[in-house]
Structure formats: structure tokens, C-alpha cells
Scaffold this motif. Structure first.
Motif, PDB file in Angstrom:
ATOM      1  N   LEU A 297       9.428  -0.513   9.554  1.00  0.00           N
ATOM      2  CA  LEU A 297      10.500   0.205   8.862  1.00  0.00           C
ATOM      3  C   LEU A 297      11.229  -0.697   7.887  1.00  0.00           C
ATOM      4  O   LEU A 297      11.666  -0.261   6.820  1.00  0.00           O
ATOM      5  CB  LEU A 297      11.493   0.779   9.875  1.00  0.00           C
ATOM      6  N   GLY A 298      11.368  -1.983   8.250  1.00  0.00           N
ATOM      7  CA  GLY A 298      12.039  -2.927   7.365  1.00  0.00           C
ATOM      8  C   GLY A 298      11.303  -3.139   6.058  1.00  0.00           C
ATOM      9  O   GLY A 298      11.910  -3.527   5.052  1.00  0.00           O
ATOM     10  N   GLY A 299       9.992  -2.882   6.052  1.00  0.00           N
ATOM     11  CA  GLY A 299       9.213  -3.076   4.826  1.00  0.00           C
ATOM     12  C   GLY A 299       8.954  -1.806   4.034  1.00  0.00           C
ATOM     13  O   GLY A 299       8.382  -1.849   2.953  1.00  0.00           O
ATOM     14  N   LEU A 300       9.368  -0.645   4.565  1.00  0.00           N
ATOM     15  CA  LEU A 300       9.122   0.620   3.878  1.00  0.00           C
ATOM     16  C   LEU A 300      10.131   0.848   2.759  1.00  0.00           C
ATOM     17  O   LEU A 300      11.316   0.577   2.906  1.00  0.00           O
ATOM     18  CB  LEU A 300       9.213   1.793   4.853  1.00  0.00           C
ATOM     19  N   THR A 301       9.656   1.342   1.633  1.00  0.00           N
ATOM     20  CA  THR A 301      10.534   1.779   0.554  1.00  0.00           C
ATOM     21  C   THR A 301      10.196   3.222   0.203  1.00  0.00           C
ATOM     22  O   THR A 301       9.085   3.690   0.469  1.00  0.00           O
ATOM     23  CB  THR A 301      10.376   0.901  -0.706  1.00  0.00           C
ATOM     24  N   MET A 302      11.133   3.917  -0.390  1.00  0.00           N
ATOM     25  CA  MET A 302      10.931   5.318  -0.722  1.00  0.00           C
ATOM     26  C   MET A 302      11.854   5.717  -1.861  1.00  0.00           C
ATOM     27  O   MET A 302      12.895   5.087  -2.078  1.00  0.00           O
ATOM     28  CB  MET A 302      11.196   6.186   0.505  1.00  0.00           C
TER      29      MET A 302
ATOM     30  N   ILE B 140       0.851  -1.184   0.000  1.00  0.00           N
ATOM     31  CA  ILE B 140       0.000   0.000   0.000  1.00  0.00           C
ATOM     32  C   ILE B 140       0.884   1.229   0.000  1.00  0.00           C
ATOM     33  O   ILE B 140       2.041   1.178   0.401  1.00  0.00           O
ATOM     34  CB  ILE B 140      -0.957   0.030   1.209  1.00  0.00           C
ATOM     35  N   THR B 141       0.351   2.323  -0.462  1.00  0.00           N
ATOM     36  CA  THR B 141       1.081   3.582  -0.483  1.00  0.00           C
ATOM     37  C   THR B 141       0.540   4.494   0.602  1.00  0.00           C
ATOM     38  O   THR B 141      -0.663   4.718   0.693  1.00  0.00           O
ATOM     39  CB  THR B 141       0.943   4.270  -1.851  1.00  0.00           C
ATOM     40  N   LEU B 142       1.436   5.015   1.432  1.00  0.00           N
ATOM     41  CA  LEU B 142       1.041   5.902   2.528  1.00  0.00           C
ATOM     42  C   LEU B 142       1.815   7.206   2.436  1.00  0.00           C
ATOM     43  O   LEU B 142       2.971   7.228   2.000  1.00  0.00           O
ATOM     44  CB  LEU B 142       1.344   5.252   3.886  1.00  0.00           C
ATOM     45  N   ASN B 143       1.201   8.283   2.855  1.00  0.00           N
ATOM     46  CA  ASN B 143       1.893   9.562   3.000  1.00  0.00           C
ATOM     47  C   ASN B 143       2.208   9.755   4.486  1.00  0.00           C
ATOM     48  O   ASN B 143       1.298   9.869   5.307  1.00  0.00           O
ATOM     49  CB  ASN B 143       1.019  10.712   2.490  1.00  0.00           C
TER      50      ASN B 143
END
Length: 270
Positions: free
Chosen positions: A93-98, A32-35
Motif C-alpha cells: 500500500l505504501g508503494g501504490l499511487t492512484m 507496473i500498472t495493475l487494475n
């Protein structure tokens, strides 16, 4: 028999297609995409991007391992309440990409949040800074290559190890390149942004991190009031400066004691 085999094959193909569609559908809904406000992903102690393992107190203050190690106890450094490991935050945090912070400068990489600092330290699209006065940020090249290409008028002096060598610098020189034989190249920076004086500092120019080597140095200036000097047991090794240059150690010389004729600059490397 033939018709039965064909029917079984068709059913198997259909089952395979259904399985493939199911996997693709699951993959499509697995992200999913989050802001998110980036400030929420920073350590409450040092304000650096959080990297697991992460710790949290009962007041919700989240800190990194370094801050916990620096304080050397299990209580929160902000409110003194007990803190414990926060595995949920670590998983998130381990699953977040940016996207890379230098997306506007041409980088198209999508990176893990926990690898953000490491990526941006080496990103070829990061704006790089030059310690020579008046130079604008540039991209891609090492500082050593940048100086060779864009500051070709900088004078070059070759010195020998363990020898206090006179550089005979002019009053208007912004920097001086110095080589220790074929072993290493250094940049003696002259910072004139300081009111009523100048500051001398030294950096070791490297094209690759593996070239890092510790060099002891001594900068000595003979002034109207006597000899002023600064020594260091380790010369900072710089490939690229991703932040404005800040000297770790410097020798300040006021205009009252400096003159081109009376203030020769000496440098010793070992």
C-alpha cells in the motif's frame, strides 16, 4: 599520450552513457500498472481505505489500526481468530499511487494510496455541498465564501457572547448568518426536508482549518407548548462540506407547535 587520454575519456563517456541507460532501464521496469478492485483495499471492519499499520487474521480478514484499537484485543472482530501485523500489505500500500477520485472534475494529481483521504478532503476540485435547501454542489470555494457570493439574500445578525439573542426569523427563511462580534461567523440552518416540521442546527464557518475554535451554543425556541432548546459544548467548524450536510445535533420543531408569530428563535454563543 594525447591519443591515450582521448581514448580514456571516450571510454569514460561511453561507460557513463551505459550507466545512465542502465539506470533509466531499471527505472522504466521498476513500476507496473495493475487494475485492482478498490474494495480489496478497504478495511474489513470499517470499510475505510487501508492505511498502515495493517493487521490480518488467519482467515484473511484485514483490518486497520483504528478497528484493532476499538476492539482492544488481538483477535479478529469478524471471526475471533488471532490476528497479527501484516507488514507485506503495508509495503504494498505504501508503494501504490492512484489518480484523485475527482479526476473527472479537473484534478490532475497522482497521489499515494495512503494519502488518498487527506488529499481528497482538501482537493479544490472536490464537489462541495451547501446545507441551504435547493443549492447545488459547487467547486473550490469555502462554504463561507460560497454563501457570501451565492446566497447574498441570507439575513445577517450580529450578537454578543453569553447573551440569549432573539433572531426574529421569518417563516420562510432557509438559514441565518450570525456573527459573534469580529470573532467568528455561524450559519443557523433550517432544514424543512423533515415531514411535518423543521430542524434547526448550527455550524461555525471557517475559511481555513487553523480558524477552528470551540464555541458553546444554545438554540431556544418559544413555542405554543413551551420552550424547546438544544445545547452543544462544541459547534462543528466547517470549511467545505465534501459530503451532504448531516447535523450532529439539531432541534426538531413540528408544524403543530411552530408559527412565525408565536415561535421566536433565540441563540446564545459563548
Amino acid at each position: 599520450m594525447k591519443a591515450g587520454a582521448e581514448r580514456a575519456s571516450a571510454e569514460e563517456n561511453c561507460s557513463g552513457k551505459k550507466a545512465k541507460v542502465t539506470v533509466e532501464a531499471e527505472a522504466a521496469v521498476s513500476t507496473i500498472t495493475l487494475n485492482v478492485n478498490p474494495k480489496l483495499l478497504e478495511c474489513s471492519g470499517c470499510w475505510s481505505p487501508l492505511v498502515p499499520p495493517i493487521f490480518q487474521c488467519t482467515n484473511g480478514h484485514i483490518t486497520c489500526l483504528k478497528c484493532c484499537a476499538d476492539l482492544k484485543h488481538s483477535s479478529c472482530g469478524l471471526c475471533a481468530l488471532e490476528r497479527t501485523g501484516c507488514h507485506a500489505w503495508g509495503r504494498i500500500l505504501g508503494g501504490l499511487t492512484m489518480p484523485c477520485s475527482f479526476q473527472g472534475h479537473g484534478c490532475t494529481e497522482t497521489i499515494r494510496f495512503t494519502e488518498k483521504l487527506a488529499h481528497e478532503e482538501s482537493c479544490l476540485h472536490a464537489p462541495c455541498h451547501c446545507p441551504i435547501a435547493g443549492c447545488h454542489p459547487y467547486h473550490g470555494r469555502s462554504l463561507r465564501d460560497h454563501i457570501n457570493l451565492e446566497h447574498a439574500t441570507i439575513q445577517y445578525t450580529r450578537v454578543t457572547a453569553r447573551s440569549l439573542y432573539p433572531l426574529s426569523m421569518r417563516n420562510d427563511e432557509p438559514a441565518r448568518l450570525v456573527s459573534l462580534g469580529s470573532r467568528a461567523v455561524f450559519l443557523l440552518v433550517v432544514d424543512r426536508s423533515i415531514p411535518s416540521g423543521r430542524a434547526l442546527s448550527l455550524i461555525h464557518l471557517v475559511s481555513d482549518p487553523i480558524e477552528k475554535e470551540d464555541f458553546k451554543y444554545k438554540i431556544e425556541v418559544h413555542t405554543r407548548i413551551g420552550i424547546l432548546s438544544v445545547s452543544g459544548s462544541e459547534t462543528p467548524s466547517v470549511g467545505r462540506l465534501t459530503r451532504t450536510y448531516q447535523a450532529g445535533a439539531l432541534l426538531f420543531l413540528s408544524d403543530a407547535v411552530w408559527s412565525p408569530q408565536d415561535s421566536p428563535v433565540y441563540l446564545e454563543l459563548k
